[in-house]
Design a protein around this motif. Structure first.
Motif, PDB file in Angstrom:
ATOM      1  N   VAL A 191       3.419   8.162  -7.451  1.00 52.22           N
ATOM      2  CA  VAL A 191       2.581   9.051  -6.422  1.00 52.22           C
ATOM      3  C   VAL A 191       3.282   9.575  -5.657  1.00 52.22           C
ATOM      4  N   GLU A 192       4.490   9.472  -5.181  1.00 47.16           N
ATOM      5  CA  GLU A 192       5.109  10.269  -4.335  1.00 47.16           C
ATOM      6  C   GLU A 192       6.133  11.460  -4.864  1.00 47.16           C
ATOM      7  N   GLY A 193       5.841  11.413  -6.263  1.00 45.74           N
ATOM      8  CA  GLY A 193       6.889  12.538  -7.381  1.00 45.74           C
ATOM      9  C   GLY A 193       5.956  13.956  -7.251  1.00 45.74           C
ATOM     10  N   ALA A 194       6.329  14.913  -6.515  1.00 50.36           N
ATOM     11  CA  ALA A 194       5.890  16.038  -6.514  1.00 50.36           C
ATOM     12  C   ALA A 194       5.614  16.747  -7.786  1.00 50.36           C
ATOM     13  N   ALA A 195       6.579  16.404  -8.772  1.00 52.60           N
ATOM     14  CA  ALA A 195       6.684  16.933 -10.254  1.00 52.60           C
ATOM     15  C   ALA A 195       5.457  16.405 -11.121  1.00 52.60           C
ATOM     16  N   VAL A 196       5.056  15.182 -10.496  1.00 50.70           N
ATOM     17  CA  VAL A 196       4.241  14.212 -11.464  1.00 50.70           C
ATOM     18  C   VAL A 196       2.907  15.088 -11.396  1.00 50.70           C
ATOM     19  N   ASP A 197       2.196  15.064 -12.655  1.00 53.58           N
ATOM     20  CA  ASP A 197       0.815  15.544 -12.752  1.00 53.58           C
ATOM     21  C   ASP A 197      -0.020  14.938 -11.860  1.00 53.58           C
ATOM     22  N   ALA A 198      -1.264  15.623 -11.244  1.00 53.34           N
ATOM     23  CA  ALA A 198      -2.181  15.043 -10.504  1.00 53.34           C
ATOM     24  C   ALA A 198      -2.753  13.694 -10.907  1.00 53.34           C
ATOM     25  N   THR A 199      -3.085  13.788 -12.399  1.00 58.01           N
ATOM     26  CA  THR A 199      -3.951  12.799 -13.005  1.00 58.01           C
ATOM     27  C   THR A 199      -3.155  11.303 -12.722  1.00 58.01           C
ATOM     28  N   THR A 200      -1.912  11.524 -13.157  1.00 59.77           N
ATOM     29  CA  THR A 200      -0.924  10.365 -13.045  1.00 59.77           C
ATOM     30  C   THR A 200      -0.832   9.720 -11.688  1.00 59.77           C
ATOM     31  N   ARG A 201      -0.647  10.907 -10.737  1.00 65.06           N
ATOM     32  CA  ARG A 201      -0.399  10.316  -9.268  1.00 65.06           C
ATOM     33  C   ARG A 201      -1.682   9.698  -8.770  1.00 65.06           C
ATOM     34  N   ALA A 202      -2.769  10.299  -9.132  1.00 63.54           N
ATOM     35  CA  ALA A 202      -4.214   9.493  -8.697  1.00 63.54           C
ATOM     36  C   ALA A 202      -4.108   7.952  -9.453  1.00 63.54           C
ATOM     37  N   ALA A 203      -3.902   7.984 -10.564  1.00 67.15           N
ATOM     38  CA  ALA A 203      -4.032   6.691 -11.378  1.00 67.15           C
ATOM     39  C   ALA A 203      -2.986   5.685 -10.440  1.00 67.15           C
ATOM     40  N   ALA A 204      -1.866   5.914 -10.431  1.00 69.61           N
ATOM     41  CA  ALA A 204      -0.748   5.143  -9.788  1.00 69.61           C
ATOM     42  C   ALA A 204      -1.330   4.707  -8.590  1.00 69.61           C
ATOM     43  N   ALA A 205      -1.817   5.743  -7.658  1.00 70.69           N
ATOM     44  CA  ALA A 205      -2.232   5.335  -6.076  1.00 70.69           C
ATOM     45  C   ALA A 205      -3.306   4.325  -6.508  1.00 70.69           C
ATOM     46  N   GLU A 206      -4.109   4.416  -7.453  1.00 71.45           N
ATOM     47  CA  GLU A 206      -5.460   3.636  -7.320  1.00 71.45           C
ATOM     48  C   GLU A 206      -4.957   2.282  -7.670  1.00 71.45           C
ATOM     49  N   ALA A 207      -3.879   1.840  -8.560  1.00 70.98           N
ATOM     50  CA  ALA A 207      -3.254   0.713  -9.052  1.00 70.98           C
ATOM     51  C   ALA A 207      -2.707   0.072  -7.846  1.00 70.98           C
ATOM     52  N   LEU A 208      -1.916   0.843  -7.057  1.00 69.87           N
ATOM     53  CA  LEU A 208      -1.426   0.289  -5.656  1.00 69.87           C
ATOM     54  C   LEU A 208      -2.397  -0.245  -4.688  1.00 69.87           C
ATOM     55  N   VAL A 209      -3.607   0.609  -4.557  1.00 70.39           N
ATOM     56  CA  VAL A 209      -4.510   0.037  -3.780  1.00 70.39           C
ATOM     57  C   VAL A 209      -5.194  -1.229  -4.059  1.00 70.39           C
ATOM     58  N   ARG A 210      -5.469  -1.127  -5.432  1.00 73.72           N
ATOM     59  CA  ARG A 210      -6.245  -2.455  -6.007  1.00 73.72           C
ATOM     60  C   ARG A 210      -5.402  -3.703  -5.818  1.00 73.72           C
ATOM     61  N   THR A 211      -3.846  -3.508  -5.840  1.00 73.27           N
ATOM     62  CA  THR A 211      -3.153  -4.526  -6.042  1.00 73.27           C
ATOM     63  C   THR A 211      -2.554  -5.147  -4.620  1.00 73.27           C
ATOM     64  N   GLY A 212      -2.616  -4.049  -3.666  1.00 76.65           N
ATOM     65  CA  GLY A 212      -1.917  -4.097  -2.474  1.00 76.65           C
ATOM     66  C   GLY A 212      -2.939  -4.225  -1.157  1.00 76.65           C
ATOM     67  N   GLY A 213      -2.316  -4.274  -0.170  1.00 80.52           N
ATOM     68  CA  GLY A 213      -3.084  -4.441   1.266  1.00 80.52           C
ATOM     69  C   GLY A 213      -2.959  -3.181   1.980  1.00 80.52           C
ATOM     70  N   GLU A 214      -3.094  -3.533   3.375  1.00 81.34           N
ATOM     71  CA  GLU A 214      -2.925  -2.468   4.411  1.00 81.34           C
ATOM     72  C   GLU A 214      -1.621  -1.738   4.406  1.00 81.34           C
ATOM     73  N   PRO A 215      -0.223  -2.286   3.897  1.00 79.06           N
ATOM     74  CA  PRO A 215       0.847  -1.761   3.774  1.00 79.06           C
ATOM     75  C   PRO A 215       0.838  -0.780   2.942  1.00 79.06           C
ATOM     76  N   GLU A 216       0.096  -0.675   1.851  1.00 81.01           N
ATOM     77  CA  GLU A 216       0.292   0.060   0.706  1.00 81.01           C
ATOM     78  C   GLU A 216      -0.892   1.425   1.114  1.00 81.01           C
ATOM     79  N   ARG A 217      -1.787   0.822   1.801  1.00 78.32           N
ATOM     80  CA  ARG A 217      -2.751   1.930   2.272  1.00 78.32           C
ATOM     81  C   ARG A 217      -2.095   2.772   3.251  1.00 78.32           C
ATOM     82  N   ALA A 218      -1.160   2.103   4.291  1.00 73.07           N
ATOM     83  CA  ALA A 218      -0.577   3.156   5.186  1.00 73.07           C
ATOM     84  C   ALA A 218       0.286   4.164   4.529  1.00 73.07           C
ATOM     85  N   ARG A 219       1.137   3.613   3.536  1.00 76.50           N
ATOM     86  CA  ARG A 219       2.049   4.368   2.786  1.00 76.50           C
ATOM     87  C   ARG A 219       1.443   5.397   2.265  1.00 76.50           C
TER      88      ARG A 219
END
Length: 82
Positions: free
Chosen positions: A13-41
């Motif tokens: 998610v935080e890797g600037a060199a990572v492609d947009a689709t991969t970043r979005a998929a990783a962010a979605e996985a984090l939101v699904r498995t995490g809570g407010e701390p992940e959303r804040a980050r």
């Protein structure tokens, strides 16, 4: 199937060199498995994102108030095209 650690997902998610689709998929996985701390980050990551398409997706995921504890399929997210 092996699982990916939260640290590895955050690296994507935080890797600037990572492609947009991969970043979005990783962010979605984090939101699904995490809570407010992940959303804040995720909000912080979105604020520092140079790619406006990725920033919008990250902001939408961070602000999604859906209750992830319910066993219903999530609607597909509009991901930026690469």
């Amino acid at each position: 199937m092996p699982s990916v650690s939260h640290d590895a997902l955050w690296s994507l998610v935080e890797g600037a060199a990572v492609d947009a689709t991969t970043r979005a998929a990783a962010a979605e996985a984090l939101v699904r498995t995490g809570g407010e701390p992940e959303r804040a980050r995720l909000r912080v990551a979105a604020a520092h994102c140079a790619d406006p398409r990725v920033r919008v997706v990250l902001e939408e995921l961070a602000d999604d108030e859906r209750d992830d504890t319910v066993e219903t399929p999530a609607p597909p997210l509009a991901r930026p095209s690469v």
